[in-house]
Design a protein around this motif. Structure first.
Motif, PDB file in Angstrom:
ATOM      1  N   ASP A 110      -2.561   8.373  -0.434  1.00  0.00           N
ATOM      2  CA  ASP A 110      -3.893   7.945   0.166  1.00  0.00           C
ATOM      3  C   ASP A 110      -3.843   6.330   0.189  1.00  0.00           C
ATOM      4  N   GLU A 111      -2.578   5.697   0.306  1.00  0.00           N
ATOM      5  CA  GLU A 111      -2.418   4.199   0.679  1.00  0.00           C
ATOM      6  C   GLU A 111      -2.730   3.491  -0.531  1.00  0.00           C
ATOM      7  N   LEU A 112      -3.045   4.036  -1.734  1.00  0.00           N
ATOM      8  CA  LEU A 112      -3.184   3.402  -3.094  1.00  0.00           C
ATOM      9  C   LEU A 112      -1.953   2.673  -3.460  1.00  0.00           C
ATOM     10  N   ALA A 113      -2.177   1.515  -4.159  1.00  0.00           N
ATOM     11  CA  ALA A 113      -0.748   0.873  -4.542  1.00  0.00           C
ATOM     12  C   ALA A 113      -0.849   0.816  -6.086  1.00  0.00           C
ATOM     13  N   ILE A 114       0.268   1.329  -6.576  1.00  0.00           N
ATOM     14  CA  ILE A 114       0.329   1.606  -8.017  1.00  0.00           C
ATOM     15  C   ILE A 114       1.203   0.972  -9.010  1.00  0.00           C
ATOM     16  N   VAL A 115       0.991   0.192  -9.819  1.00  0.00           N
ATOM     17  CA  VAL A 115       1.873  -0.770 -10.499  1.00  0.00           C
ATOM     18  C   VAL A 115       1.880   0.038 -11.992  1.00  0.00           C
ATOM     19  N   PRO A 116       2.952   0.552 -12.467  1.00  0.00           N
ATOM     20  CA  PRO A 116       2.932   1.250 -13.796  1.00  0.00           C
ATOM     21  C   PRO A 116       3.784   0.027 -14.595  1.00  0.00           C
ATOM     22  N   PHE A 117       3.294  -0.173 -15.632  1.00  0.00           N
ATOM     23  CA  PHE A 117       4.168  -1.175 -16.699  1.00  0.00           C
ATOM     24  C   PHE A 117       4.727  -0.325 -17.765  1.00  0.00           C
ATOM     25  N   ILE A 118       5.799  -0.373 -17.865  1.00  0.00           N
ATOM     26  CA  ILE A 118       6.498   0.414 -18.914  1.00  0.00           C
ATOM     27  C   ILE A 118       7.777  -0.158 -19.879  1.00  0.00           C
ATOM     28  N   THR A 119       7.835   0.391 -20.790  1.00  0.00           N
ATOM     29  CA  THR A 119       8.695  -0.312 -21.956  1.00  0.00           C
ATOM     30  C   THR A 119       9.876   0.460 -22.175  1.00  0.00           C
ATOM     31  N   HIS A 120       9.804   1.936 -22.296  1.00  0.00           N
ATOM     32  CA  HIS A 120      10.907   2.309 -22.446  1.00  0.00           C
ATOM     33  C   HIS A 120      11.386   3.726 -21.793  1.00  0.00           C
ATOM     34  N   LYS A 121      10.293   4.264 -21.174  1.00  0.00           N
ATOM     35  CA  LYS A 121      10.460   5.526 -20.563  1.00  0.00           C
ATOM     36  C   LYS A 121      11.206   5.443 -19.445  1.00  0.00           C
ATOM     37  N   LEU A 122      12.257   5.244 -19.308  1.00  0.00           N
ATOM     38  CA  LEU A 122      13.461   4.933 -18.274  1.00  0.00           C
ATOM     39  C   LEU A 122      13.393   6.148 -17.242  1.00  0.00           C
ATOM     40  N   PRO A 123      13.176   7.469 -17.610  1.00  0.00           N
ATOM     41  CA  PRO A 123      13.383   8.695 -16.796  1.00  0.00           C
ATOM     42  C   PRO A 123      12.091   8.530 -15.885  1.00  0.00           C
ATOM     43  N   ILE A 124      11.177   8.155 -16.498  1.00  0.00           N
ATOM     44  CA  ILE A 124       9.777   8.129 -15.515  1.00  0.00           C
ATOM     45  C   ILE A 124       9.913   7.333 -14.486  1.00  0.00           C
ATOM     46  N   VAL A 125      10.397   6.066 -14.869  1.00  0.00           N
ATOM     47  CA  VAL A 125      10.676   5.161 -13.843  1.00  0.00           C
ATOM     48  C   VAL A 125      11.273   5.713 -12.670  1.00  0.00           C
ATOM     49  N   LEU A 126      12.521   6.318 -13.156  1.00  0.00           N
ATOM     50  CA  LEU A 126      13.261   6.880 -12.015  1.00  0.00           C
ATOM     51  C   LEU A 126      12.837   7.878 -11.261  1.00  0.00           C
TER      52      LEU A 126
ATOM     53  N   ALA B 154       0.906  -1.139   0.102  1.00  0.00           N
ATOM     54  CA  ALA B 154       0.012   0.090   0.159  1.00  0.00           C
ATOM     55  C   ALA B 154       0.952   1.371  -0.201  1.00  0.00           C
ATOM     56  N   GLY B 155       0.486   2.049  -0.867  1.00  0.00           N
ATOM     57  CA  GLY B 155       1.306   3.412  -0.985  1.00  0.00           C
ATOM     58  C   GLY B 155       2.525   3.450  -1.604  1.00  0.00           C
ATOM     59  N   GLU B 156       2.754   2.360  -2.448  1.00  0.00           N
ATOM     60  CA  GLU B 156       3.862   1.958  -3.296  1.00  0.00           C
ATOM     61  C   GLU B 156       3.690   2.161  -4.720  1.00  0.00           C
ATOM     62  N   ILE B 157       4.661   2.667  -5.302  1.00  0.00           N
ATOM     63  CA  ILE B 157       4.491   2.622  -6.887  1.00  0.00           C
ATOM     64  C   ILE B 157       5.835   1.570  -7.360  1.00  0.00           C
ATOM     65  N   HIS B 158       5.248   0.486  -7.824  1.00  0.00           N
ATOM     66  CA  HIS B 158       6.206  -0.606  -8.077  1.00  0.00           C
ATOM     67  C   HIS B 158       6.015  -0.742  -9.632  1.00  0.00           C
ATOM     68  N   ALA B 159       7.317  -0.003 -10.426  1.00  0.00           N
ATOM     69  CA  ALA B 159       7.139  -0.234 -11.867  1.00  0.00           C
ATOM     70  C   ALA B 159       7.624  -1.437 -12.258  1.00  0.00           C
ATOM     71  N   ILE B 160       6.979  -2.237 -13.487  1.00  0.00           N
ATOM     72  CA  ILE B 160       7.455  -3.237 -14.117  1.00  0.00           C
ATOM     73  C   ILE B 160       8.131  -2.935 -15.329  1.00  0.00           C
ATOM     74  N   LEU B 161       9.094  -3.297 -15.621  1.00  0.00           N
ATOM     75  CA  LEU B 161       9.971  -2.623 -16.739  1.00  0.00           C
ATOM     76  C   LEU B 161      10.139  -3.931 -17.440  1.00  0.00           C
ATOM     77  N   GLY B 162      10.278  -3.980 -19.110  1.00  0.00           N
ATOM     78  CA  GLY B 162      10.565  -4.980 -19.822  1.00  0.00           C
ATOM     79  C   GLY B 162      10.241  -4.608 -21.118  1.00  0.00           C
ATOM     80  N   GLU B 163      10.964  -5.312 -22.247  1.00  0.00           N
ATOM     81  CA  GLU B 163      10.646  -5.151 -23.688  1.00  0.00           C
ATOM     82  C   GLU B 163       9.281  -5.581 -24.163  1.00  0.00           C
ATOM     83  N   ASN B 164       9.045  -5.403 -25.409  1.00  0.00           N
ATOM     84  CA  ASN B 164       8.018  -6.063 -25.936  1.00  0.00           C
ATOM     85  C   ASN B 164       8.339  -7.398 -25.965  1.00  0.00           C
TER      86      ASN B 164
END
Lengths: 291, 515, 370
Positions: free
Chosen positions: B195-211, B36-46
């Motif tokens: 607000d204690e929401l958990a967020i999982v963004p899946f991202i291909t190539h926008k590395l700066p955003i992940v960071l 909860a309250g975390e942004i946990h990105a998942i990164l990977g190519e197509n």
């Protein structure tokens, strides 16, 4: 003259109910070009049951029921098997055309029952038609069910991820749609013109199909279009009312069909479609497969 | 959920998720968790297995093996509805909204308490409250097709939140957004984690955003978890290396100006309507010269599609002029344009660029059937087109058993190579390419971009339309950012700055430089 | 789905081979015949006997066989009229209207040469017959061109348009041959005038020369689709209209062209049945039956998957079934319209069997549950 208009409104009732059935199916994304086949089934089975039992109510119920079965069949081919809806609809039409020609043949001739009494000088079904239009309009635009139906017709995959059961919603629509077509056929054979003859609809279903495109998928416009075509149809049967002794009666019979083509062309023009064309359900005619 | 969720509680855990497709293990014993309250990105190519994992977490696909726990309880999703009911919301990359419906209808669609007769007034009040909390502004009565990409995404997030999502899965959340919209999105996500929401963004190539936004990153490669890192310990280079499995060169070698020749394409004040009858392209003027790549940068939906189609002869110009080699072709058919040295590579490879049920040979014929050498007395010279196809398959390295298989069996990258081969082998004077590397993996992207540079060296004029800023910046000699149907200016490619072009794409800066 | 210890799964097929398609089609036809067998049963006739009677009349009997072949020629032409637009992805269900127009065109030419009422007239066959064929082709073409033109120019739904034209043409024929219409025959029974003997085309074993037109067209069309530039463009447009447009193929030209070709061929079918078949030589009172029969063209077209050569045996089969069906109706005292019933059942079975073109059923033995 009143008699002529009353008969025109009777005729328009059949267009209204059949086309309303098609409209509901199309709003859920299912195109049924076999509307004439479903009507033939409703008319023939309704006629046979009424004639055998001597009971109008049973005749109408049978017509509605067989229409529902035909709708279910179209649904099975189009939703569960996911086939080309135009091909399926053609199948429904040719099945209706071929099979009713065979099973109805022994019943050729007049129904021979007392006519259904008029209400206010009109067929009571005229009021049924108006009520059905009002109900459909309300359900489609104001209720949750209507939102679901419209959504699966616009974009089924979006509806799916929103938690809507696409197949169930489409089945519901397409069966309702078939029941209305069956009812329209039964009204033709039991009330409007209670004489059975093979392939006696002669284009009512196809004109109803065109009416749906014409209505821009809006039940109230559909009602207007139906009344227009009902009048036109009645006029083509009785041209002497307006134009005595002008052209043969056969030429007059072509008029509703020619006007249908004209209206369809008008609606396909850029001028028209860029103004009102956006109403078409986006997923109309496209099979939907779950991922 | 009955129990109160505290910051740091594990809200979702997946253990040993495995999904096999014929000939491929899409997910191979993937473990994943989010708090909860975390942004946990998942990164990977197509093709790394992100999409499959996401579909499994959302109940769209059922795993062959593995277990999912939501708020500590083991769950078994049969459909997205099960996931939604447990508080999982998803914002898809391809907008999952019904464009003919209003915003509020979209948000209400499928909501359990929508009621038999829709209570629009109450819903509107509740949604407005949500909007205020997260800083969104949107007209609830507007039809969705009127909205910008950013607004549509906002509606999707609202829809998920309104259904009570506690875990929000975002698929490529920034791919279709202009830079300012991205910032707005990231800001609202920050409020949500509060607000204690958990967020999982899946991202291909926008590395700066992940960071910048995430707390933790899980990197996938070929269906497996390669690493799990705290973002604070990562750099752009290290993430890229993990993701691709080798060092990545971020910038293509620029091919400096091939001697710029006379203009091939001249466009004067061109306007065109889209299919819905709106003026999508509003009077653009530019020229493309021999040996030049002219880049049009823009978020899709800003008129570039209409421009490409108008140039290719697939769409009527509402006004203005198109000249190729000085000859007015504004009213010529697409066939005449092909014959006069215009080549077009459409963005839609499968819907427009190829015919899936045709063999590769027949697909090759699409741009050759009208050439005199390929038919005699109206009969197609089958051997000639087959030889050409086989040569080009070899030259472009299209991976296929033979030239007789149907095109629909080719992967995206191979199909794009085939289309490229078909168009480039005609040696077009003017080459129009629309989103040439969309959806391709790194290798195929590199191949396609090199071919465009080769065309430039062969003194063709290339009009490159792309959403990918890196692609535009590294390939173009001149760049014209497009916004709402008009150019925001023209910048020399050499001196173009990422930020400037990005801002112009978003319509922020008027006429920066004119060349 | 689980059945006993087997798991039954549907798998999507990407490709299927030619013989698989053939097997599926044959199974579909057999299944439809099986269902129609119940109609025989219900009428108290052994279905096997019924079919034996149908087939022996249609394909063995000296009276029946030429009738079968004449029907087959008619069906084959109707099938081509359907197939050509079908390869371009368009639905021509207007064969009925186009063939009525063809018949009217042919008889208009004969009428112009003064054939009406002149039973012994010595009109020159070498002049009038080609002129009648041309008349049929041109009027079929004009009627066919309407949906093509509207589709190409405005993208108007061709199904509704062709169907509307069917009804228009139907009533126009009535206007011409009934109630004092210009083509009404002398009998006053509401049928067209009879062609004088001199312009009834010669027969060989009861078969007119139109058989060569039909067979020639099947080879020609096959070649056009397989080898020529125009055939390629039609196929490309049929499979993916947007890609075809991208490749410079004009939707307008293709739509118009396929409907013109379809209309011409359907017009010839009208000429064939009403002007060359022995014992007819006039637009009959029941001309509507032949419009209905034309719908078998859709079935042949769908089963043959648009292949004009495969259409030949199919047209022969359905020509025989409808012809034999009419015959056994009388002989075995069945209800009217067994050929109509077969038409309907065949069509719906075909629709159901389409499914097997897209999926295959996989049976897998399940591992024993632990």
């Amino acid at each position: 003259m009143w008699e002529f208009f009353a008969r025109s409104l009777d005729a328009s009732t059949i267009f209204t109910i059949a086309a309303l059935g098609e409209l509901i199916g199309q709003r859920s994304g299912i195109l049924n070009v076999g509307i004439e086949g479903a009507m033939l089934f409703g008319a023939t089975i309704g006629f046979m049951v009424a004639k055998v039992t001597g009971n109008y109510l049973l005749g109408f119920l049978a017509g509605i029921a067989i229409g529902g079965v035909i709708g279910l069949l179209h649904g099975f081919f189009s939703i569960t098997l996911g086939g080309d809806q135009v091909v399926n609809g053609m199948g429904i039409w040719i099945l209706g055309f071929g099979l009713t020609a065979y099973i109805g043949y022994p019943y050729t001739g007049p129904l021979g029952m007392e006519r259904i009494p008029d209400a206010l000088g009109l067929s009571p079904f005229f009021f049924v038609g108006i009520a059905l239009i009002a109900i459909s309009w309300f359900v489609l635009s104001r209720t949750n069910l209507g939102l679901k139906i419209r959504s699966v017709g616009e974009n089924p995959s979006v509806a799916e991820v929103s938690g809507i059961n696409v197949a169930k919603t489409r089945y519901l629509s397409v069966v309702t749609s078939g029941m209305l077509m069956g009812l329209a056929g039964a009204i033709y054979a039991l009330d409007y013109n209670p004489v059975w003859n093979y392939n006696f609809l002669m284009g009512w279903g196809f004109i109803s199909l065109a009416l749906v495109f014409f209505s821009m998928w809006n039940p109230t416009i559909l009602l207007g279009g139906s009344i227009l075509f009902g009048t036109l149809w009645q006029l083509s049967l009785n041209p002497q009312l307006l134009f005595p002794n002008l052209l043969s009666r056969y030429i007059w019979r072509t008029v509703p069909f020619a006007i249908t083509i004209g209206v369809l062309v008008l609606m396909s023009t850029k001028w028209f479609s860029s103004r009102w064309g956006a109403a078409k359900p986006e997923a109309l005619g496209q099979p939907y497969e779950k991922e | 959920m009955s129990t109160e969720i505290k910051r740091g509680d594990t809200v979702l855990a997946a253990k040993g998720i495995t999904k096999r497709y014929p000939g491929l293990v899409a997910n191979d014993h993937i473990d994943f968790e989010i708090k909860a309250g975390e942004i946990h990105a998942i990164l990977g190519e197509n093709g790394a297995g992100k999409t499959t994992l996401m579909k499994i977490l959302f109940g769209l696909v059922q795993p062959d093996e593995g277990e999912i726990y939501v708020f500590g309880r083991k769950v078994n999703f049969k459909s997205p509805l099960d996931a939604i009911d447990l508080g999982i919301g998803m914002v898809h990359q391809n907008r999952k909204l019904i464009s003919a419906h209003s915003v509020i209808e979209n948000i209400l669609l499928g909501h359990p308490s929508a009621g038999g007769i829709l209570n629009l007034k109450r819903a509107a009040e509740e949604i407005t409250a949500l909007c205020e909390r997260y800083g969104y502004k949107v007209d609830l009565q507007a039809k969705v097709w009127h909205l910008s990409e950013g607004e549509k995404q906002m509606v999707e997030i609202l829809k998920a939140l309104y259904r009570g999502a506690k875990i929000l899965i975002l698929d490529e959340p920034t791919s279709a957004l202009a830079p300012p919209e991205t910032e707005k999105l990231l800001a609202s996500i920050q409020i949500m984690t509060g607000d204690e929401l958990a967020i999982v963004p899946f991202i291909t190539h926008k590395l700066p955003i992940v960071l910048t936004v995430s707390h933790r990153v899980t990197v996938l490669r070929r269906g497996k978890v390669i690493s799990r890192i705290n973002t604070a310990d990562a750099t752009e280079q290290s993430l890229a290396k993990e993701m691709v499995g080798r060092e990545v060169i971020f910038r293509l070698e620029r091919v400096e100006d091939v001697e710029k020749g006379k203009p091939i394409l001249q466009v004067e004040n061109l306007s065109a309507f889209n299919d819905k009858g709106f003026l999508d392209l509003k009077g653009v003027s530019f020229s493309v010269h021999e040996g030049e790549i002219f880049g049009i940068a823009g978020v899709s939906g800003n008129g570039q599609q209409v421009l490409a189609e108008a140039l290719a002869g697939l769409r009527k110009a509402a006004s203005g002029k198109i000249l190729v080699d000085g000859i007015d072709i504004t009213n010529s058919t697409s066939l005449q344009r092909w014959q006069n040295g215009v080549g077009y590579i459409p963005a839609e490879q499968r819907a427009v660029g190829s015919i899936g049920d045709f063999s590769l040979v027949e697909n090759m014929l699409m741009n050759y059937y009208f050439e005199d050498g390929f038919s005699k007395w109206g009969i197609v010279d089958t051997r000639k087109i087959r030889n050409l196809t086989e040569e080009l398959i070899a030259e472009y390295g299209v991976a296929t058993p033979n030239a007789d298989v149907r095109a629909k069996g080719l992967s995206g990258g191979n199909l794009q190579k085939l289309i490229l081969a078909r168009v480039l082998s005609r040696m077009p004077r003017l080459l129009i390419v629309n989103l040439p590397t969309q959806g391709l993996d790194v290798g195929a992207t590199e191949f396609v971009q090199n071919k465009l540079l080769e065309a430039k060296k062969a003194r063709a004029g290339v009009l490159l339309i792309s959403e990918d800023l890196d692609e535009i910046l590294s390939l173009s000699d001149r760049i014209a950012p497009i916004y709402e149907g008009g150019f925001m200016g023209m910048i020399p490619g050499k001196s173009a700055e990422r930020e400037t072009v990005g801002a112009m794409m978003a319509g922020l800066q008027q006429k920066a430089t004119v060349i | 789905m689980k059945l006993g210890s087997y798991e039954v799964k549907l798998e999507k097929k990407v490709n299927f081979t030619g013989w698989q398609a053939t097997v599926i089609s044959i199974l579909a036809i057999l299944f439809a015949l099986f269902l129609v067998g119940f109609i025989f049963l219900q009428a108290g006739v052994d279905p096997l006997l019924g079919y034996k009677e149908i087939f022996s009349y249609a394909f063995v009997n000296a009276f029946g066989l030429p009738l079968t072949i004449n029907r087959a020629i008619f069906l084959l032409l109707c099938t081509f009229a359907f197939i050509v637009p079908m390869r371009a992805g368009l639905w021509n269900i207007g064969m009925a209207g186009q063939l009525y127009a063809g018949a009217l065109g042919a008889f208009a030419v004969a009428f112009a040469f003064g054939a009406k009422g002149a039973l012994t007239s010595d009109l020159s066959a070498g002049l009038v017959i080609p002129a009648m064929i041309a008349g049929a082709a041109v009027s079929g073409m004009m009627v066919g061109a309407i949906p093509g033109l509207l589709k190409g120019r405005f993208n108007t739904n061709e199904i509704v348009v062709t169907m509307m034209i069917n009804f228009i043409a139907f009533w126009l024929v009535s206007h011409m041959i009934k109630e004092g219409g210009p083509f009404m025959g002398s009998g006053g029974e509401g049928e067209g005038f009879k062609l004088p003997e001199s312009i009834q085309p010669p027969l060989y074993q009861g078969i007119p020369f139109t058989i060569w037109i039909a067979l020639g067209l099947s080879v020609l069309l096959y070649f056009v689709f397989a080898k020529t530039k125009i055939g390629y463009q039609i196929r490309a447009f049929g499979l993916n209209p947007s890609a075809a447009r991208y490749a410079g193929i004009s939707p307008f030209k293709i739509s118009l062209l396929v409907f013109i070709i379809g209309g011409i061929i359907a017009g010839l079918a009208g000429y064939h049945y009403f002007a060359t078949v022995p014992g007819v030589y006039k637009i009959t009172k029941n001309y509507g039956d032949f419009g209905d029969l034309a719908f078998y063209g859709i079935i042949c077209g769908l089963i043959s998957q648009g292949n004009p050569l495969t259409a030949i045996p199919l047209a022969l089969l359905f020509g025989g079934l409808t012809n034999g069906g009419r015959f056994v109706q009388g002989k075995l005292q069945l209800g009217f319209g067994i050929d109509y019933a077969l038409l309907g059942v065949l069509m719906i079975i075909l629709v159901a069997f389409q499914f097997f073109f897209r999926y295959r059923i996989v049976w897998k033995k399940m591992e024993k549950e632990k």
